[in-house]
Design a protein around this motif. Structure first.
Motif, PDB file in Angstrom:
ATOM      1  N   GLY A 134      -0.873  -3.250  -4.229  1.00 45.56           N
ATOM      2  CA  GLY A 134      -1.467  -2.597  -3.069  1.00 45.56           C
ATOM      3  C   GLY A 134      -2.518  -1.589  -3.498  1.00 45.56           C
ATOM      4  O   GLY A 134      -2.938  -1.550  -4.666  1.00 45.56           O
ATOM      5  N   LEU A 135      -2.947  -0.773  -2.527  1.00 46.42           N
ATOM      6  CA  LEU A 135      -3.987   0.228  -2.794  1.00 46.42           C
ATOM      7  C   LEU A 135      -3.384   1.485  -3.403  1.00 46.42           C
ATOM      8  O   LEU A 135      -2.340   1.964  -2.962  1.00 46.42           O
ATOM      9  CB  LEU A 135      -4.687   0.606  -1.482  1.00 46.42           C
ATOM     10  CG  LEU A 135      -5.496  -0.497  -0.794  1.00 46.42           C
ATOM     11  CD1 LEU A 135      -5.889  -0.056   0.613  1.00 46.42           C
ATOM     12  CD2 LEU A 135      -6.735  -0.867  -1.610  1.00 46.42           C
ATOM     13  N   ARG A 136      -4.082   2.026  -4.401  1.00 47.71           N
ATOM     14  CA  ARG A 136      -3.731   3.339  -4.931  1.00 47.71           C
ATOM     15  C   ARG A 136      -4.308   4.407  -3.990  1.00 47.71           C
ATOM     16  O   ARG A 136      -5.188   4.107  -3.177  1.00 47.71           O
ATOM     17  CB  ARG A 136      -4.327   3.517  -6.320  1.00 47.71           C
ATOM     18  CG  ARG A 136      -3.749   2.572  -7.357  1.00 47.71           C
ATOM     19  CD  ARG A 136      -4.567   2.656  -8.631  1.00 47.71           C
ATOM     20  NE  ARG A 136      -3.923   1.909  -9.710  1.00 47.71           N
ATOM     21  CZ  ARG A 136      -4.462   1.733 -10.908  1.00 47.71           C
ATOM     22  NH1 ARG A 136      -5.664   2.241 -11.174  1.00 47.71           N
ATOM     23  NH2 ARG A 136      -3.823   1.054 -11.842  1.00 47.71           N
ATOM     24  N   ASN A 193       0.827  -1.205   0.000  1.00 49.36           N
ATOM     25  CA  ASN A 193       0.000   0.000   0.000  1.00 49.36           C
ATOM     26  C   ASN A 193       0.861   1.254   0.000  1.00 49.36           C
ATOM     27  O   ASN A 193       0.855   2.055   0.938  1.00 49.36           O
ATOM     28  CB  ASN A 193      -0.918   0.011   1.231  1.00 49.36           C
ATOM     29  CG  ASN A 193      -1.958  -1.076   1.154  1.00 49.36           C
ATOM     30  OD1 ASN A 193      -2.279  -1.577   0.072  1.00 49.36           O
ATOM     31  ND2 ASN A 193      -2.507  -1.462   2.311  1.00 49.36           N
TER      32      ASN A 193
END
Lengths: 950, 71
Positions: free
Chosen positions: A619-621, A363
């Protein structure tokens, strides 16, 4: 350390390869054809006296101080304007020459104040030096009229203009013309009345002057002088470092007095800027010591609480324990981090390492998410590497320059000046922009051959139409395509692009660009020899940003405009280290060097090197983090150097997400907007307080060097290392060079990069594959960087954005930036640059203004489906009817209150450049602005409460 | 994460690959793009939605997400 002044050779170097040999004062010297005698002499250590000559501008031959004698020649020619020739025998010193020089100096000094001891240039004055060099001992003249009473112009906040000290050498005038290309200065009057005049005898601040500092740099006396030198005296040592503003990455000499920066002087040896600068890099460095600087770590339990100043140890341990607590409560993926393009490569690298290895997830994201992430995607797909193809100097070989969605004279001013120089030499210009940028017709001696004034949001339709003309009129470079590109993909693209719906005639109703104009521009690009494309966020910040980047790559490949000097696809990066932060693996799906986290070999390599189990899933943007926060799945954020609470779109959603998190850690030099939502504040260091490297838009890795002690005690990379160690993932770097060594050992394109090599060469452009390599100015010369070495054509169907004008929101808002301010303004708003731009304003066409009863300077409400804000109106024909425009440098403007969550299909880069809005005349701030003001005041009170005892 | 957001993201990706006339290749493109850029939780959520309803997904996006599920 010493000030170590850079040698002035008097005239610019010649680019000729043919050499001639001559004799100067009995010494043999060999120099390229076109070199001046003055420069040839300087190259062997013979300094011919001079005043009107300096090596950043063309010779002028007016001061007559540099006269020489040539065997067999007549008279005394000026050595600055006389070129070398084979077999010349030159004498630079004899009695006749000395008499002439002394006479010239006597005349100059007769109309010059004799206040050397109290003059600000004392110790750095060429007039003083020359008086000494020629042995001036007396001034026999007693003039009845002088310029000694001339009035100073102190209007510019950064430099003073004292005409009483002017010798009318024209160096400032020529620097403004040749180096900057603004032509703000002239010599007004004749004979004794001659004087330097900004514009039509106006004050500098009222003239066209853009305060780049080129005139100050060129001035041989104290006539044009930095006010900081007037206030503090001459600097005593200098350190080479790199500017922390835009993606040009100018090299500067930080000229110091102890730990105080006296002035930033552009480095003549700087390979990106060649001794030029802009108002930001040259003068706007005062923010580093501004009273708002935060220098103590702070913590608090809730954003409703007062801040509490604590020791570094307490702050770091608290941050680590909170992050661990959140992971224990919500899961390993509930925390992450955001890096910034304002961080050095080394800082970004260890930040993503901490997140991947220490947090145990991927992330990690960076602010390139909201600017050039489509560049990374589009160029990686088509060319095989996420970067621009050229060095800046390549523009000097371009014959046709296409500028798309960029405003180089404002956003990248030093490169803008270089581009203008090439345009003045005769290169053709195509501008593709909804707005009339200065290059269109507001730059002296520069005019666009074609301005394709398209409607916002129709880029892809336009680039397809250009491709259509290239293919259907058979303007492509068949040999290049056949040899260098993937033929099957080209065949598919050729069929697609030739379809009638992509023709200029079919797309005209969509783009608003007349078909005949577009066809002419396409023909010019395809057939005008070297065609170079430069683009900015007007390309990327769209729902089809990645598609447009691919479209640009397609037409460059189809016309063979790649792989050599003078051509290429060149993204102009907004911030100083956009390229570097992306290179360093700060996207959630890529390790350093743009290698996917799921690639088995890369994954194994990093697990072994970092001694940690790493995730092989993306992971998360950044926008995913915000959405997950609203779902209570993402509860802890470590944010370094980025102000997401001001810069990201649909800001009310961002604020809500930040409020919903349990621990927001902000590392910054100021209590920025994001820090107002934070629970832990870690004071950062400015670029003057740390060492590392920045990588500019041409892939140039340049040194950043600490010139003063970090105000808060630590460099940023040290803070991240402390946090990592507290999290239980050990890091033990003792210097950022060790971080670069690790990067080089794990990243093939950086394998040959080291601090020693950067120091030796000044900078290195990656790829740099091994120890022997000195870098790669131009990419894809023999093959593309894709696995099969072939360039890939991709289909680029135009898909209209959902953000369209309607009865309710009939206008389209687009955004940009201005020369004097920089992005969210955190740095430049804390400098005198506010003298040029103290507020964001809304540009509106006279017709749209009249329809709404809006007059110049009226307050107008700007309402979109996301929110509403209020700005003052500027009525201008720079924008076309139906389009409005604003900048986003001031948080209270709330430009991102109105931008929406619409984003690029491939990368989620926000569609900042298209927002449907309605404008109406109002007489009070918007509800959001009132709330923002109250919230901001509360947060400053909470800061005051926590720090008042310190 | 809001399913509407994920659906819009998937449909936007589908809109790009829809230019490809061979719909198997297009679906593969969409599927691969989601696999390589979406957090696994987002993938699980869109797959679950596609199985339960999927009506807001474009045909290409639906095909691609089914492929993703089978991968």
């Amino acid at each position: 350390m010493s000030i170590n002044k850079q040698q002035d050779f008097g005239t610019p170097a010649s680019a000729a390869t043919q050499l001639v040999t001559l004799e100067i004062d009995g010494f043999k010297v060999t120099a390229p054809v076109g070199t001046s005698i003055m420069r040839a002499a300087a190259s062997i250590g013979i300094d011919i006296p001079k005043l009107c000559a300096t090596d950043s501008i063309e010779p002028f031959g007016s001061c007559r101080l540099c006269v020489v004698q040539i065997e067999g020649g007549r008279g005394m020619p000026a050595s600055c304007t006389t070129p070398v020739a084979e077999g010349l025998k030159v004498v630079t010193q004899n009695k006749s020459l000395a008499d002439v020089r002394r006479g010239v100096m006597e005349l100059y000094i007769s109309d010059h104040p004799l206040d050397c001891l109290t003059c600000s240039a004392n110790g750095d004055c060429e007039l003083q030096d020359m008086a000494g060099a020629v042995g001036l001992r007396e001034v026999r003249y007693n003039p009845i009229e002088t310029h000694l009473d001339a009035v100073k112009d102190e209007s510019n906040p950064y430099f003073s203009f004292d005409p009483s000290k002017c010798i009318v050498c024209s160096r400032c005038v020529r620097a403004c013309e040749e180096t900057q290309g603004t032509f703000a200065l002239t010599i007004d009057g004749r004979g004794f009345d001659s004087k330097v005049s900004p514009s039509q005898n106006e004050a500098f601040m009222d003239s066209e002057c853009v305060s780049c500092g080129a005139c100050v740099q060129a001035c041989p006396t104290a006539t044009l002088m930095e006010k900081s030198v007037i206030d503090h005296g001459q600097p005593e040592h200098a350190i080479i470092t790199t500017c922390a503003y835009c993606g040009v990455g100018c090299s500067f000499r930080a000229e110091m007095k102890g730990e105080q920066v006296i002035r930033m002087v552009p480095n003549k040896d700087g390979q990106a800027n060649h001794g030029h600068s802009c108002v930001k890099g040259r003068f706007a460095f005062g923010y580093a010591t501004h009273k708002d600087r935060m220098t103590k770590p702070m913590i608090r339990a809730s954003i409703k609480d007062a801040w509490q100043e604590v020791s570094w140890e307490v702050a770091i341990n608290h941050a680590a324990s909170e992050l661990k607590r959140i992971q224990a409560k919500y899961g390993k993926d509930a925390i992450g981090g955001i890096t910034s393009s304002r961080c050095t490569n080394e800082e970004v690298y260890i930040m993503q390492k901490l997140i991947r290895a220490g947090f145990g997830n991927n992330n990690v994201d960076t602010c390139a998410r909201v600017c050039h992430s489509p560049t990374g995607y589009g160029l990686k797909q088509t060319f095989g590497e996420s970067s621009g193809t050229q060095d800046f100097d390549s523009v000097m070989k371009a014959d046709v320059i296409m500028v798309i969605g960029a405003n180089p004279t404002d956003g990248h001013p030093v490169f803008g000046s270089q581009m203008k120089k090439r345009l003045r030499q005769g290169a053709k210009l195509i501008v593709i922009d909804p707005r009339e940028i200065d290059l269109v017709r507001n730059s002296p001696h520069v005019q666009a051959n074609h301005h394709l004034k398209l409607r916002p949001g129709t880029n892809v339709a336009l680039i397809n139409a250009i491709g259509h003309v290239i293919i259907t009129e058979k303007l492509m470079d068949e040999a290049f395509v056949k040899e260098r590109c993937d033929i099957a993909s080209f065949a598919k693209w050729e069929t697609f692009i030739a379809q009638e719906h992509n023709s200029p005639e079919a797309t005209e109703s969509v783009t608003g660009v007349p078909a005949t104009e577009l066809r002419a521009a396409a023909r010019l690009y395809a057939t005008g020899n070297n065609g170079a494309i430069y683009y900015g966020l007007g390309v990327t910040e769209h729902s089809q940003g990645s598609t447009m980047v691919i479209g640009i790559a397609n037409i460059a490949m189809a016309t063979g405009n790649l792989g050599r000097d003078g051509v290429g696809v060149n993204p102009l990066r907004g911030q100083n280290n956009v390229q570097g932060s992306c290179d360093m693996g700060s996207f959630p799906h890529e390790f350093p060097g743009y290698r996917h986290v799921s690639d088995p070999a890369t994954h194994k390599l990093f697990e072994a090197a970092w001694q940690a189990e790493l995730s092989d899933e993306p992971g998360l943007r950044i926008p995913n983090m915000f959405d997950a926060a609203m779902d209570k799945n993402f509860m802890g954020l470590y944010c370094e150097g980025e102000d997401i609470a001001q810069s990201d779109p649909d800001i009310q959603h961002v604020h809500a997400a930040l409020r919903s998190m349990e621990c927001v850690i902000v590392q910054d030099i100021f209590l920025n907007e994001t820090a107002k939502f934070a629970h832990v504040f870690l004071p950062g260091s400015s670029f003057l307080e740390k060492s590392g490297t920045f990588t500019n838009a041409e892939r140039r890795i340049s040194p950043v060097r600490k010139v003063m002690t970090p105000l808060a005690g630590y460099q940023d990379w040290e803070v991240t290392q402390l946090l990592s160690n507290a999290m239980g993932y050990p890091m033990n770097y003792s210097h950022p060079s060790e971080i670069m060594d690790e990067i080089a050992s794990l990243t093939p394109t950086f394998a040959g990069v080291s601090y020693d090599k950067i120091d030796e060469l000044g900078s290195i452009q990656w790829p740099c594959y091994d120890e022997d390599s000195v870098g790669t100015p131009i990419m894809h010369e023999d093959s593309f960087m894709r696995d099969n070495g072939k360039g890939l054509f991709m289909l680029t169907e135009y898909v209209p954005t959902i953000e369209r004008s309607s009865r309710k929101f009939p206008l389209l808002l687009t955004t940009g930036r201005i020369l004097s301010q920089y992005n969210v303004g955190a740095q430049t708003r804390r400098t005198e640059n506010n003298a040029w731009h103290a507020e964001d304003r809304l540009e509106i066409h006279p017709h749209d203004a009249e329809d709404r009863g809006v007059k110049m300077d009226d307050w107008v409400g700007i309402k979109s489906r996301a929110g509403e804000t209020v700005l003052r109106a500027t009525i201008t024909e720079r924008v076309q009817p139906g389009v409005v425009y604003t900048t986003f440098h001031f948080p209270e403007s709330g430009a991102n209150v109105i931008t929406t969550d619409n984003s690029d299909w491939a990368t989620n880069c926000p569609e900042y450049k298209v927002t449907a809005v309605q404008i109406s005349k109002v007489n009070q701030p918007s509800e959001w602005q009132e709330k923002y003001r109250a919230f901001s005041e509360t947060q400053l009170d909470l800061l005051e409460q926590g720090t008042s005892n310190s | 994460m809001k399913i509407e957001t994920l659906v819009k993201m998937a449909n936007d990706i589908g809109n790009f690959f829809n230019a490809e006339s061979n719909k198997d290749i297009a679906a593969e493109g969409v599927s691969k793009h989601i696999l390589r850029s979406w957090h696994p939780k987002m993938r699980r959520e869109i797959i679950a939605y596609c199985k339960e309803d999927g009506s807001a997904l474009s045909e290409l996006a639906r095909t691609a997400i089914n492929k993703l599920d089978q991968a």
